[in-house]
Write a protein that holds these residues in place. Structure first.
Motif, PDB file in Angstrom:
ATOM      1  N   LEU A   1      -5.134   1.351  -1.312  1.00 21.86           N
ATOM      2  CA  LEU A   1      -4.706   0.137  -0.607  1.00 21.86           C
ATOM      3  C   LEU A   1      -4.787  -1.017  -1.595  1.00 21.86           C
ATOM      4  O   LEU A   1      -5.814  -1.231  -2.231  1.00 21.86           O
ATOM      5  N   SER A   2      -3.699  -1.750  -1.740  1.00 23.96           N
ATOM      6  CA  SER A   2      -3.671  -2.855  -2.700  1.00 23.96           C
ATOM      7  C   SER A   2      -4.687  -3.927  -2.323  1.00 23.96           C
ATOM      8  O   SER A   2      -5.134  -4.014  -1.171  1.00 23.96           O
ATOM      9  N   ASP A   3      -5.060  -4.749  -3.291  1.00 23.65           N
ATOM     10  CA  ASP A   3      -6.086  -5.768  -3.067  1.00 23.65           C
ATOM     11  C   ASP A   3      -5.736  -6.722  -1.931  1.00 23.65           C
ATOM     12  O   ASP A   3      -6.615  -7.195  -1.200  1.00 23.65           O
ATOM     13  N   ASP A   4      -4.444  -7.021  -1.779  1.00 23.14           N
ATOM     14  CA  ASP A   4      -4.034  -7.946  -0.718  1.00 23.14           C
ATOM     15  C   ASP A   4      -3.836  -7.236   0.626  1.00 23.14           C
ATOM     16  O   ASP A   4      -3.429  -7.861   1.604  1.00 23.14           O
ATOM     17  N   LYS A   5      -4.129  -5.917   0.649  1.00 23.83           N
ATOM     18  CA  LYS A   5      -4.052  -5.100   1.871  1.00 23.83           C
ATOM     19  C   LYS A   5      -2.629  -4.963   2.415  1.00 23.83           C
ATOM     20  O   LYS A   5      -2.428  -4.491   3.531  1.00 23.83           O
ATOM     21  N   LYS A   6      -1.612  -5.322   1.631  1.00 23.43           N
ATOM     22  CA  LYS A   6      -0.235  -5.264   2.108  1.00 23.43           C
ATOM     23  C   LYS A   6       0.471  -3.962   1.762  1.00 23.43           C
ATOM     24  O   LYS A   6       1.489  -3.626   2.373  1.00 23.43           O
ATOM     25  N   HIS A   7      -0.040  -3.240   0.770  1.00 24.30           N
ATOM     26  CA  HIS A   7       0.687  -2.081   0.275  1.00 24.30           C
ATOM     27  C   HIS A   7      -0.231  -0.871   0.134  1.00 24.30           C
ATOM     28  O   HIS A   7      -1.361  -0.985  -0.347  1.00 24.30           O
ATOM     29  N   VAL A   8       0.277   0.284   0.549  1.00 28.08           N
ATOM     30  CA  VAL A   8      -0.420   1.548   0.322  1.00 28.08           C
ATOM     31  C   VAL A   8       0.307   2.281  -0.801  1.00 28.08           C
ATOM     32  O   VAL A   8       1.508   2.570  -0.697  1.00 28.08           O
TER      33      VAL A   8
END
Length: 283
Positions: free
Chosen positions: A175-182
């Motif tokens: 999960l990306s740091d900004d929680k927008k992308h897996v």
């Protein structure tokens, strides 16, 4: 040996190789729940053997997958001098998959910032990642597929240990740091030598990376050479290293954030095993 026999043998070997790669990709997808019903997956293509193989295998698995998902191929044209920008569009136009070419001149940025002779991979990767993240959001993709394979993951483990002082590699799913992308890495269980053989057999139009691929004495290449020598001395060592990456024992390491070493005495005191027995002398 006749040409017909040779052709038959080559087809047999290719079929075995393809099945092995499909099996490894399918297992990684299952183990890490990489692909779910309704996913819109942006498949990142660099023009290298890994990403071509990833797209090929994912398209093949999509035909028989128990869930419905969408694949969108995306290549980022970083405006490197001499980059054959026609190759990927021509190749992708022949496939049954939608695709986009994202143009972003990160090459000039990297050349302006990084001194000559220094490794450009770090900055190049960050700039490319930021652009691709933004484009994934633009097209509504909820997952991003990257072409890193098992050997990349092992090499990254040693790079972080030797040069970063950290025990970490590349996770098969992130999960990306900004929680927008897996981010998913479907090739996580696949060996580079199998991917090389598959790419050669499929005759993918490989595009070399002239930005960083030509730099000598890079840290990753040093680690790759080390692992290659280890494998020659003890075949199967890389298999064991990868198995260790997937089988962590925090209590046997030393990270205070992963295991409560400080309160072990308290845990002992609270345990029934902490009951002390009287000392008895046996003659």
């Amino acid at each position: 040996m006749t040409a017909d026999v040779i052709d038959r043998k080559e087809r047999l070997e290719f079929n075995k190789l393809q099945k092995r790669l499909r099996r490894h990709v399918g297992k990684a997808i299952e183990d890490y729940c990489m692909i779910e019903e309704g996913d819109k997956i942006m498949v990142c293509l660099s023009g290298g053997k890994d990403s071509y193989t990833m797209l090929d295998i994912l398209m093949s698995l999509k035909k028989s997958a128990p869930v419905n998902f969408e694949l969108i191929a995306v290549n980022m044209d970083q405006k490197q001098p001499g980059f054959p920008e026609h190759v990927l569009p021509e190749y992708l136009s022949k496939l049954d998959v939608p695709f986009h070419i994202v143009e972003k001149d990160t090459y000039s940025v990297v050349m302006d910032i990084i001194p000559e002779g220094k490794t450009t991979c770090g900055l190049c990767s960050r700039l490319r990642r930021g652009t691709l993240y933004g484009f994934a959001e633009h097209i509504g993709a909820n997952k991003i597929a990257l072409g890193h394979h098992r050997d990349d993951i092992i090499e990254t483990l040693f790079l972080n240990m030797f040069y970063g002082g950290k025990l970490k590699a590349m996770p098969p799913k992130l999960l990306s740091d900004d929680k927008k992308h897996v981010l998913i890495r479907p090739l996580a269980y696949c060996k580079e030598k199998d991917i090389e053989a598959f790419a050669a057999a499929r005759e993918f139009p490989i595009i070399p990376c002239n930005l960083c691929g030509s730099q000598e004495n890079m840290q990753r290449q040093n680690v790759k050479n080390m692992l290659h020598e280890w494998e020659k001395i003890q075949p199967g060592r890389s298999d064991n290293i990868f198995a260790a990456i997937c089988n962590i024992a925090p209590s046997q390491l030393g990270d205070l954030n992963l295991f409560d070493f400080v309160n072990l005495q308290k845990q002992q005191d609270q345990s029934h095993l902490a009951t002390r027995l009287d000392i008895v002398t046996i003659e």
